[in-house]
Write a protein that holds these residues in place. Structure first.
Motif, PDB file in Angstrom:
ATOM      1  N   THR A   1      -2.808  16.193   8.748  1.00 16.60           N
ATOM      2  CA  THR A   1      -1.369  15.987   8.852  1.00 16.60           C
ATOM      3  C   THR A   1      -1.107  14.793   9.756  1.00 16.60           C
ATOM      4  O   THR A   1      -1.570  14.749  10.898  1.00 16.60           O
ATOM      5  N   TYR A   2      -0.376  13.838   9.212  1.00 19.35           N
ATOM      6  CA  TYR A   2      -0.050  12.609   9.925  1.00 19.35           C
ATOM      7  C   TYR A   2       1.435  12.552  10.239  1.00 19.35           C
ATOM      8  O   TYR A   2       2.258  13.059   9.472  1.00 19.35           O
ATOM      9  N   VAL A   3       1.745  11.916  11.364  1.00 19.95           N
ATOM     10  CA  VAL A   3       3.129  11.634  11.737  1.00 19.95           C
ATOM     11  C   VAL A   3       3.247  10.141  12.011  1.00 19.95           C
ATOM     12  O   VAL A   3       2.303   9.515  12.502  1.00 19.95           O
ATOM     13  N   ASN A   4       4.374   9.603  11.655  1.00 23.37           N
ATOM     14  CA  ASN A   4       4.627   8.188  11.897  1.00 23.37           C
ATOM     15  C   ASN A   4       5.404   8.075  13.200  1.00 23.37           C
ATOM     16  O   ASN A   4       6.542   8.529  13.296  1.00 23.37           O
ATOM     17  N   ARG A   5       4.778   7.481  14.180  1.00 28.64           N
ATOM     18  CA  ARG A   5       5.396   7.316  15.500  1.00 28.64           C
ATOM     19  C   ARG A   5       5.411   5.834  15.843  1.00 28.64           C
ATOM     20  O   ARG A   5       4.360   5.220  15.966  1.00 28.64           O
ATOM     21  N   GLY A   6       6.614   5.305  15.931  1.00 29.90           N
ATOM     22  CA  GLY A   6       6.758   3.885  16.275  1.00 29.90           C
ATOM     23  C   GLY A   6       6.164   2.967  15.225  1.00 29.90           C
ATOM     24  O   GLY A   6       5.659   1.899  15.565  1.00 29.90           O
ATOM     25  N   GLY A   7       6.198   3.377  13.959  1.00 32.50           N
ATOM     26  CA  GLY A   7       5.674   2.544  12.886  1.00 32.50           C
ATOM     27  C   GLY A   7       4.188   2.699  12.635  1.00 32.50           C
ATOM     28  O   GLY A   7       3.638   2.050  11.753  1.00 32.50           O
ATOM     29  N   LEU A   8       3.521   3.564  13.398  1.00 30.91           N
ATOM     30  CA  LEU A   8       2.078   3.804  13.225  1.00 30.91           C
ATOM     31  C   LEU A   8       1.837   5.251  12.804  1.00 30.91           C
ATOM     32  O   LEU A   8       2.372   6.174  13.416  1.00 30.91           O
ATOM     33  N   TRP A   9       1.017   5.429  11.773  1.00 35.42           N
ATOM     34  CA  TRP A   9       0.631   6.772  11.361  1.00 35.42           C
ATOM     35  C   TRP A   9      -0.473   7.260  12.282  1.00 35.42           C
ATOM     36  O   TRP A   9      -1.470   6.576  12.500  1.00 35.42           O
TER      37      TRP A   9
ATOM     38  N   GLN B   1       4.229  14.935   1.108  1.00 37.09           N
ATOM     39  CA  GLN B   1       5.085  14.295   2.103  1.00 37.09           C
ATOM     40  C   GLN B   1       6.077  15.334   2.604  1.00 37.09           C
ATOM     41  O   GLN B   1       6.864  15.883   1.832  1.00 37.09           O
ATOM     42  N   LEU B   2       6.012  15.638   3.890  1.00 35.00           N
ATOM     43  CA  LEU B   2       6.847  16.668   4.487  1.00 35.00           C
ATOM     44  C   LEU B   2       8.232  16.126   4.846  1.00 35.00           C
ATOM     45  O   LEU B   2       9.239  16.774   4.576  1.00 35.00           O
ATOM     46  N   THR B   3       8.251  14.979   5.492  1.00 29.82           N
ATOM     47  CA  THR B   3       9.484  14.280   5.848  1.00 29.82           C
ATOM     48  C   THR B   3       9.199  12.789   5.672  1.00 29.82           C
ATOM     49  O   THR B   3       8.084  12.404   5.312  1.00 29.82           O
ATOM     50  N   GLU B   4      10.163  11.969   5.968  1.00 32.63           N
ATOM     51  CA  GLU B   4       9.944  10.520   5.888  1.00 32.63           C
ATOM     52  C   GLU B   4       8.833  10.079   6.833  1.00 32.63           C
ATOM     53  O   GLU B   4       8.116   9.116   6.565  1.00 32.63           O
ATOM     54  N   ASP B   5       8.672  10.825   7.944  1.00 34.35           N
ATOM     55  CA  ASP B   5       7.715  10.443   8.977  1.00 34.35           C
ATOM     56  C   ASP B   5       6.546  11.412   9.133  1.00 34.35           C
ATOM     57  O   ASP B   5       5.882  11.424  10.170  1.00 34.35           O
ATOM     58  N   SER B   6       6.290  12.239   8.115  1.00 34.27           N
ATOM     59  CA  SER B   6       5.146  13.147   8.204  1.00 34.27           C
ATOM     60  C   SER B   6       4.631  13.476   6.810  1.00 34.27           C
ATOM     61  O   SER B   6       5.402  13.570   5.856  1.00 34.27           O
ATOM     62  N   ALA B   7       3.314  13.620   6.736  1.00 30.83           N
ATOM     63  CA  ALA B   7       2.679  13.924   5.450  1.00 30.83           C
ATOM     64  C   ALA B   7       1.316  14.553   5.690  1.00 30.83           C
ATOM     65  O   ALA B   7       0.688  14.346   6.731  1.00 30.83           O
ATOM     66  N   VAL B   8       0.875  15.321   4.681  1.00 29.00           N
ATOM     67  CA  VAL B   8      -0.445  15.947   4.702  1.00 29.00           C
ATOM     68  C   VAL B   8      -1.250  15.346   3.561  1.00 29.00           C
ATOM     69  O   VAL B   8      -0.744  15.195   2.451  1.00 29.00           O
ATOM     70  N   ILE B   9      -2.503  15.002   3.845  1.00 30.57           N
ATOM     71  CA  ILE B   9      -3.410  14.558   2.787  1.00 30.57           C
ATOM     72  C   ILE B   9      -4.529  15.591   2.682  1.00 30.57           C
ATOM     73  O   ILE B   9      -5.045  16.060   3.707  1.00 30.57           O
ATOM     74  N   ILE B  10      -4.854  15.977   1.448  1.00 35.88           N
ATOM     75  CA  ILE B  10      -5.818  17.049   1.195  1.00 35.88           C
ATOM     76  C   ILE B  10      -6.882  16.537   0.226  1.00 35.88           C
ATOM     77  O   ILE B  10      -6.553  15.923  -0.795  1.00 35.88           O
ATOM     78  N   TYR B  11      -8.143  16.795   0.559  1.00 37.91           N
ATOM     79  CA  TYR B  11      -9.241  16.386  -0.319  1.00 37.91           C
ATOM     80  C   TYR B  11     -10.505  17.164   0.047  1.00 37.91           C
ATOM     81  O   TYR B  11     -10.552  17.842   1.080  1.00 37.91           O
ATOM     82  N   THR B  12     -11.502  17.059  -0.808  1.00 35.64           N
ATOM     83  CA  THR B  12     -12.796  17.670  -0.556  1.00 35.64           C
ATOM     84  C   THR B  12     -13.799  16.550  -0.282  1.00 35.64           C
ATOM     85  O   THR B  12     -13.783  15.522  -0.967  1.00 35.64           O
TER      86      THR B  12
ATOM     87  N   MET C   1       0.853  -1.176   0.000  1.00 34.76           N
ATOM     88  CA  MET C   1       0.000   0.000   0.000  1.00 34.76           C
ATOM     89  C   MET C   1       0.900   1.241   0.000  1.00 34.76           C
ATOM     90  O   MET C   1       1.804   1.348   0.818  1.00 34.76           O
ATOM     91  N   ASP C   2       0.633   2.189  -0.915  1.00 35.54           N
ATOM     92  CA  ASP C   2       1.454   3.398  -0.942  1.00 35.54           C
ATOM     93  C   ASP C   2       0.956   4.386   0.120  1.00 35.54           C
ATOM     94  O   ASP C   2      -0.053   4.158   0.788  1.00 35.54           O
ATOM     95  N   LEU C   3       1.678   5.500   0.252  1.00 36.27           N
ATOM     96  CA  LEU C   3       1.378   6.463   1.308  1.00 36.27           C
ATOM     97  C   LEU C   3      -0.035   7.030   1.186  1.00 36.27           C
ATOM     98  O   LEU C   3      -0.760   7.127   2.177  1.00 36.27           O
ATOM     99  N   LYS C   4      -0.457   7.402  -0.023  1.00 39.66           N
ATOM    100  CA  LYS C   4      -1.802   7.963  -0.205  1.00 39.66           C
ATOM    101  C   LYS C   4      -2.869   6.952   0.218  1.00 39.66           C
ATOM    102  O   LYS C   4      -3.817   7.295   0.921  1.00 39.66           O
ATOM    103  N   GLU C   5      -2.713   5.706  -0.191  1.00 42.69           N
ATOM    104  CA  GLU C   5      -3.681   4.672   0.189  1.00 42.69           C
ATOM    105  C   GLU C   5      -3.708   4.470   1.699  1.00 42.69           C
ATOM    106  O   GLU C   5      -4.781   4.318   2.293  1.00 42.69           O
ATOM    107  N   THR C   6      -2.537   4.483   2.314  1.00 43.76           N
ATOM    108  CA  THR C   6      -2.443   4.313   3.768  1.00 43.76           C
ATOM    109  C   THR C   6      -3.164   5.439   4.492  1.00 43.76           C
ATOM    110  O   THR C   6      -3.975   5.199   5.399  1.00 43.76           O
ATOM    111  N   LEU C   7      -2.886   6.673   4.082  1.00 43.89           N
ATOM    112  CA  LEU C   7      -3.489   7.817   4.764  1.00 43.89           C
ATOM    113  C   LEU C   7      -4.994   7.916   4.496  1.00 43.89           C
ATOM    114  O   LEU C   7      -5.769   8.237   5.401  1.00 43.89           O
ATOM    115  N   MET C   8      -5.427   7.598   3.276  1.00 39.38           N
ATOM    116  CA  MET C   8      -6.863   7.634   3.001  1.00 39.38           C
ATOM    117  C   MET C   8      -7.598   6.532   3.758  1.00 39.38           C
ATOM    118  O   MET C   8      -8.741   6.728   4.188  1.00 39.38           O
TER     119      MET C   8
END
Length: 118
Positions: free
Chosen positions: A100-108, A71-82, A1-8
């Motif tokens: 805005t999500y952060v990856n902490r200990g392997g969990l977003w 994707q802001l950093t390896e461990d942070s990203a923003v997802i935007i949608y309507t 699963m890519d980052l967009k799929e994970t965050l959605m």
């Protein structure tokens, strides 16, 4: 699963948890210092959980456009949608969302959520 799929997938879980007033899931989903911003003001984690306890369920919610990921950093990203949604007994609404999500200990985890009415 890519980052967009994970965050959605996480966004969809949050919509479902909010609809069902599943505060346990909401609590585990947010960082301890999470903030939620919208027409209701700025809410911290505790207040976000409290507000969701008393909300009626969503009659529907759906994504209106292709979500974008920054994707802001390896461990942070923003997802935007309507999204368009309606809670039972309330008017339908459309909002632009940025989460805005952060990856902490392997969990977003959700650190910041903003809704702007369209």
């Amino acid at each position: 699963m890519d980052l967009k799929e994970t965050l959605m997938a996480l966004e969809e879980k949050f919509w479902q948890a909010s609809s069902a007033a599943n505060v346990g899931l909401i609590q585990s989903y947010l960082t301890n210092d999470a903030l939620t911003v919208g027409t209701f003001g700025v809410l911290d984690k505790r207040t976000t959980i409290e507000v969701n306890k008393d909300q009626p369920p969503f009659l529907f919610w759906h994504i209106e456009n292709e979500p974008q990921v920054l994707q802001l950093t390896e461990d942070s990203a923003v997802i935007i949608y309507t999204a368009t949604a309606q809670r039972q007994g309330r008017d339908q609404f459309t909002v632009v969302i940025s989460s805005t999500y952060v990856n902490r200990g392997g969990l977003w985890k959700l650190a910041f959520h903003h809704q702007t009415p369209v």
